[in-house]
Design an enzyme around this catalytic site. Structure first.
Site, PDB file in Angstrom:
ATOM      1  N   CYS A 186       0.827  -1.211   0.000  1.00  0.00           N
ATOM      2  CA  CYS A 186       0.000   0.000   0.000  1.00  0.00           C
ATOM      3  C   CYS A 186       0.860   1.259   0.000  1.00  0.00           C
ATOM      4  O   CYS A 186       0.559   2.229  -0.699  1.00  0.00           O
ATOM      5  CB  CYS A 186      -0.924  -0.010   1.216  1.00  0.00           C
ATOM      6  N   CYS A 223      -5.626  -3.247   7.741  1.00  0.00           N
ATOM      7  CA  CYS A 223      -6.801  -2.381   7.838  1.00  0.00           C
ATOM      8  C   CYS A 223      -8.052  -3.005   7.227  1.00  0.00           C
ATOM      9  O   CYS A 223      -9.125  -2.999   7.828  1.00  0.00           O
ATOM     10  CB  CYS A 223      -6.512  -1.021   7.209  1.00  0.00           C
TER      11      CYS A 223
END
Length: 366
Positions: free
Chosen positions: A96, A193
Site C-alpha cells: 500500500c 486495515c
C-alpha cells in the site's frame, strides 16, 4: 514550485492519534497544513474519517477525502489474495505504501501546490549527496522504517515525519496536554486495515467462491511423500506451522506449500534455516560504499520482537543476494527483507526463493 509565502504540506490523516498529532506539530512548526484522508476500502462515514474532518475543522485547516477504493482493490487486495493463492506470505502495508498511500499523496500535493507530504510514521529522514534516506525513529518499539523500504526518491525527497524524534509515550502525553484526550486514550489500531478485525482466513473464505480449488481439503505429506493427514486449504497455512495439523511428529512442521496440487509437505523444523536469500524485486541506495563489501544490518520482520541480523548484500544476476552471518529461520517467500547501515534504511526487497530445496518458489503459476 515557486512563489510560496508559507511552506505547504499535505498530511495523510486517518483519524488516529499519530496522524492527528502530526497535524498539530506541523502547524506548530509553521507549516500550512492541508489534510487528506484516503478512502481505500471502507465507507466514507467511518468514525476515523469523521474524526479527521473534525480535527481539521478545529485546527482551521483544509481537508480533502480522496477516493482510491478501485485502485486499492486492484493494487493491494488483489495482490494480497493472489499471493496467498501462490502459497506466499504477502505484506499488504508495504504494498500500500508503494502503490497507494504515497502515490496519491504526491499526486494531490502537486494539485494543491504543496511542496511537502507527510504522515504520522515513527521514522526520521536525512539527505546525503542528494540521496534521501529514511532513518529509524528514536522509539525502537514504534520504529516503522521497515514498512517504507520501497519508497521512491521522489517521495522521500518531499516527505516530512514530525513524529520521528518522539517516543509514542511523548506523543500521547502531548495530546493530553493539548486537550486531545479522545486521541490520547484511543486504542492503537493493529493488523491489516481491510480485514477489519477478522483474520485473513475468514477474509479469503468470504471473498473466494466456496468451490475454489484453494479452499478444498488436501493432503499433508511427509518427507517420504506418504500422506499423513489432510488440511483445510493450502492458503490457510504458512511455512513453519504445525498448529492445527494433526499427526505431525515432534520437531516437524510445514516446510513446503504446493498450490498446484493443494499439498503441504512436512519435514524437520531446522530445514527452514537459511544462510542466504535472493531478492529479485529490490531497491538499494546508489551509494555503494554503504553496502558493497561491508557488513549491513538486516531485518526480516517488521515487528520489534524479531531481532535483526548481521550480513552482507551483493547484486548478482539482477537480484539482490543477502547473506547472513548466522542461519535465519522461517523467512517467508513474499515477505520483505530490509537493509540498514547503522540507523539508515539503505534498501530492501521481497523474498523470492530460499536456498532450502524444500521451500516454495514464487515462480509457480496458478
Amino acid at each position: 514550485m515557486s512563489g510560496h509565502t508559507k511552506r505547504k504540506v499535505l498530511l495523510g490523516m486517518s483519524g488516529g492519534m499519530d496522524s492527528s498529532m502530526a497535524a498539530v506539530l506541523l502547524q506548530q512548526q509553521g507549516y500550512e497544513v492541508i489534510g487528506a484522508t484516503l478512502l481505500t476500502y471502507a465507507d466514507e462515514e467511518l468514525p476515523g474519517i469523521q474524526e479527521a474532518r473534525e480535527l481539521a475543522r478545529k485546527l482551521a485547516i483544509a481537508h480533502h477525502t480522496i477516493d482510491c477504493k478501485a485502485a486499492f482493490e486492484k493494487e493491494v487486495i488483489a495482490y494480497f489474495v493472489d499471493d496467498y493463492l501462490k502459497g506466499l506470505t504477502p505484506n499488504p502495508c508495504i504494498r500500500c505504501n508503494e502503490t497507494i498511500k504515497w502515490k496519491y499523496l504526491l499526486k494531490w500535493a502537486d494539485q494543491l501546490d504543496c511542496q511537502y507530504i507527510s504522515t504520522g510514521h515513527y521514522v526520521q529522514k536525512t539527505c546525503t549527496d542528494n540521496y534521501h534516506y529514511i532513518v529509524k525513529g528514536v522509539d525502537p518499539a514504534k520504529d516503522q522504517s521497515y514498512f517504507l523500504w520501497n519508497l521512491s526518491q521522489e517521495v522521500s525527497e518531499r516527505a516530512i515525519f514530525p513524529l520521528g524524534q518522539l517516543h509514542k509515550k511523548e506523543v500521547r502525553e502531548l495530546a493530553r496536554s493539548l486537550g486531545y484526550t479522545t486521541f490520547a486514550d484511543k486504542k492503537e489500531s493493529m493488523g491489516v486495515c481491510f480485514l477489519s478485525g477478522t483474520n485473513y482466513k475468514e477474509f479469503l473464505t468470504d471473498l473466494l467462491p466456496s468451490d475454489h480449488f484453494a479452499l478444498q481439503p488436501g493432503d499433508v505429506i511427509n518427507a517420504d511423500n506418504q500422506i499423513i493427514t489432510n488440511h483445510k486449504g493450502y492458503p490457510f497455512y504458512t511455512l513453519g506451522q504445525r498448529k492445527g495439523i494433526e499427526g505431525i511428529e515432534a520437531g516437524q512442521c510445514v516446510v513446503a506449500i504446493d498450490p498446484k496440487t493443494n499439498r503441504l509437505q512436512t519435514g524437520p523444523r531446522n530445514t527452514l534455516y537459511d544462510t542466504q536469500v535472493v531478492l529479485p524485486h529490490f531497491q538499494i541506495t546508489t551509494d555503494t560504499t554503504l553496502w558493497q563489501n561491508r557488513n549491513v544490518f538486516i531485518r526480516v520482520r517488521g515487528i520489534d520482537s524479531v531481532p535483526g541480523y548481521n550480513g552482507t548484500v551483493s547484486i548478482e544476476n539482477n537480484a539482490l543476494v543477502v547473506r547472513f552471518e548466522t542461519p535465519v529461520w522461517g523467512m517467508m517467500p513474499g515477505q520483505s527483507i530490509v537493509i540498514y547501515q547503522s540507523d539508515h534504511l539503505i534498501g530492501g526487497g521481497i523474498v523470492d526463493r530460499l536456498d532450502s530445496q524444500t521451500s516454495i518458489k514464487s515462480s509457480i503459476n496458478l
